[in-house]
Scaffold this active site. Structure first.
Site, PDB file in Angstrom:
ATOM      1  N   SER A   1       0.788  -1.195  -0.130  1.00 15.04           N
ATOM      2  CA  SER A   1       0.056   0.183  -0.041  1.00 15.04           C
ATOM      3  C   SER A   1       1.003   1.315  -0.017  1.00 15.04           C
ATOM      4  O   SER A   1       2.092   1.223   0.424  1.00 15.04           O
ATOM      5  CB  SER A   1      -1.074  -0.123   1.415  1.00 15.04           C
ATOM      6  N   LYS A   2       0.461   2.277  -0.563  1.00 22.41           N
ATOM      7  CA  LYS A   2       0.912   3.635  -0.658  1.00 22.41           C
ATOM      8  C   LYS A   2       1.289   3.948   0.819  1.00 22.41           C
ATOM      9  O   LYS A   2       2.208   4.890   1.007  1.00 22.41           O
ATOM     10  CB  LYS A   2      -0.055   4.696  -1.121  1.00 22.41           C
ATOM     11  N   ARG A   3       0.630   3.610   1.738  1.00 26.57           N
ATOM     12  CA  ARG A   3       0.880   3.817   3.314  1.00 26.57           C
ATOM     13  C   ARG A   3       2.270   3.445   3.593  1.00 26.57           C
ATOM     14  O   ARG A   3       3.073   3.773   4.633  1.00 26.57           O
ATOM     15  CB  ARG A   3      -0.382   3.432   4.114  1.00 26.57           C
TER      16      ARG A   3
ATOM     17  N   LYS B   1       5.121   3.605   2.368  1.00 26.03           N
ATOM     18  CA  LYS B   1       6.126   4.763   2.154  1.00 26.03           C
ATOM     19  C   LYS B   1       6.094   5.600   3.176  1.00 26.03           C
ATOM     20  O   LYS B   1       7.096   5.848   3.678  1.00 26.03           O
ATOM     21  CB  LYS B   1       5.707   5.575   0.782  1.00 26.03           C
TER      22      LYS B   1
END
Ligand code: GLU
Length: 500
Positions: free
Chosen positions: A254-256, A258
């Site tokens: 998920s982008k999270r 990052k």
């Protein structure tokens, strides 16, 4: 493979850069279209105004082009089945909604968000899962419109038939959703915009989509889509839901991840296609790697060009098991692809890498960049090349001498490294041919004259010009840096020698 012309679509929502999972979905659609002489459509699903992220469309199109996923119909290309932006199709959705209302297949629902929240809360308190209960009697169309005119938040819901719905999935087989789990879902929101489900179904019909290939995250949406198709009298396309992609540790990518890494002071992992471009991956390698996230050739072959994938791809060989995003494997693929693509392509891709990073190395001409690439043996990513060339873009007096390197290479044996440096400086000062071959010959002569090994000469030089013990092959490093800077750095290094 199908009687009707094969038409597939990739339908991103403009919520940011293209996620690698999305890229895998594009790839499988693209491959199927190319394999069967079909049409690959790009459709922008921009009906959720709250989630819209500025510039996303341009970013997504750019990432797709970088990957070589050229679409046949869609933004910038046009086509017979446009518009390809859902925000430009509101009249179409309104007409379909009006038809469903008139035929009694949909109805206005008048509950306010607060009332719905209270119902959800009650379900939670009673430890049962929430399911919207159809009002009895249903509001009439006239009542719904009057409520809307009076400013109430009115939505339109599809009336489910009370039957289970089976998805005949090309990958997963038959998947049945029991009637109890299918509620009357919203198709038009209170702001008058269609929901994702509604716009998607209307457009799949309008664009004559024959196959819907998307990630398994959407599987639970498909019965809703089939219910809508039936209510509207549309065809049901063939469906294929692709395995979910997980990190090696079993978490979802998920982008999270990052943001979390940044908070913890770690290097953020690449999650979006753009991240891989910025980190210096070749699209050839990424495509090859993504193809194997769910598909396999059936034999031992793992390295494929895009053309080879087009020749070999079939939905029959898409598996059901979750895919694992193995970054080490991707790095190994990239290393191989860098060695495989040939100098011209490598240079082109390297220039793209430098451009997206706005790298100071952009000031070098193509001949220099080519030499830098050639000098970096076993290069894994373009980032490696850029790192190895950092010494070229700093000023001569900005070289920082790593204390370890100075101790080990220059000061050891009563400053033997400094002595060698001073000697070689005289030779270099006299040297006019500054090409790598000539420099290499010069260094060999120095070694022979002083009974030294190449490392005894190369390492002090390396420390003098880079401050560290790593750089491209010494003759390349000197040649790329140029005579003036090389000699200036050696002089500075000698002058910094601690007295003693
Ligand atoms: N807009 C949806 C998404 O980005 C598309 C899903 C679909 O392919 O139907 O997930």
């Amino acid at each position: 493979m199908s009687e009707v012309p094969l038409r597939v679509r990739f339908a991103p929502s403009p919520t940011g850069y293209l996620h690698v999972g999305g890229a895998r979905t594009v790839l499988f659609n693209f491959l199927l279209a190319r394999r069967h002489g079909g049409t690959f459509i790009l459709r922008i699903e921009d009906t959720d105004q709250d989630r819209h992220v500025e510039d996303s469309v341009a970013k997504i199109l750019d990432d797709l082009r970088w990957l070589g996923m050229n679409w046949d119909e869609g933004p910038e290309k046009g086509g017979h089945f446009g518009p390809y932006f859902q925000s430009a199709c509101l009249d179409e959705y309104r007409a379909c909604a009006a038809h469903l209302l008139q035929s009694g297949r949909a109805y206005y629902a008048l509950e306010t968000p607060a009332e719905l929240d209270a119902m959800r809360e009650r379900a939670r308190a009673e430890k049962r899962s929430f399911k919207y209960v159809r009002p009895d009697p249903l509001p009439t169309v006239a009542q719904g419109e009057a409520a809307k005119a009076a400013g109430r938040p009115v939505v339109i819901r599809l009336k489910m038939t009370g039957e289970p719905i089976t998805v005949h999935d090309e990958v997963l087989g038959d998947v049945t959703m029991p009637a109890e789990e299918l509620e009357d879902f919203v198709i038009v929101k209170s702001d008058g915009w269609p929901t994702y489900h509604f716009a998607c179904v209307v457009d799949d019909e309008r664009m004559r989509v024959s196959h819907v290939i998307r990630a398994q995250e959407h599987l639970m949406n498909t019965p809703k889509h089939i219910a809508l198709q039936r209510a509207l009298g549309f065809r049901t396309p063939r469906y294929a839901h692709l395995p979910i992609i997980f990190n090696l540790d079993g978490t979802k990518m998920s982008k999270r991840d990052k943001e979390k890494a940044i908070r913890q002071g770690r290097k953020p992992p690449e999650i979006e296609v753009h991240d891989f471009r910025v980190s210096g991956y070749l699209p050839e390698a990424l495509i090859n790697f993504l193809a194997l996230l769910g598909w396999s050739s059936g034999d031992d072959q793992e390295r494929f060009t895009l053309d080879e994938l087009v020749q070999r791809f079939s939905l029959e060989r898409v598996g059901r098991t979750n895919a694992r995003f193995d970054r080490e494997k991707l790095l190994a693929f990239n290393t191989e692809w860098c060695a495989r693509v040939g100098p011209a392509r490598l240079l082109e891709a390297f220039k793209d890498f430098l451009a997206v990073n706005q790298s100071p190395l952009l000031k070098f001409d193509e001949a220099t960049l080519t030499r830098l690439l050639a000098a970096k043996k076993g290069l894994r990513t373009f980032r490696d090349v850029e790192d190895s060339a950092r010494f070229l873009i700093i000023k001569d007096d900005e070289v920082i001498y790593a204390p370890d390197a100075v101790r080990k290479v220059l000061e050891k044996n009563e400053g033997a490294g400094y002595v060698t440096l001073a000697a070689i400086l005289t030779d270099l000062d006299a040297q006019t041919d500054w090409l790598p071959e000539a420099l290499h010959a010069l260094l060999e002569r120095t070694c022979a004259a002083r009974s030294l090994k190449m490392g005894d000469v190369a390492q002090p030089l390396r420390v003098a010009i880079t401050g560290t013990t790593v750089s491209p092959p010494i003759q390349d490093s000197l040649s790329l840096l140029g005579k003036a800077a090389t000699c200036a750095r050696i002089r500075r290094c000698l002058s910094l020698r601690a007295p003693g």
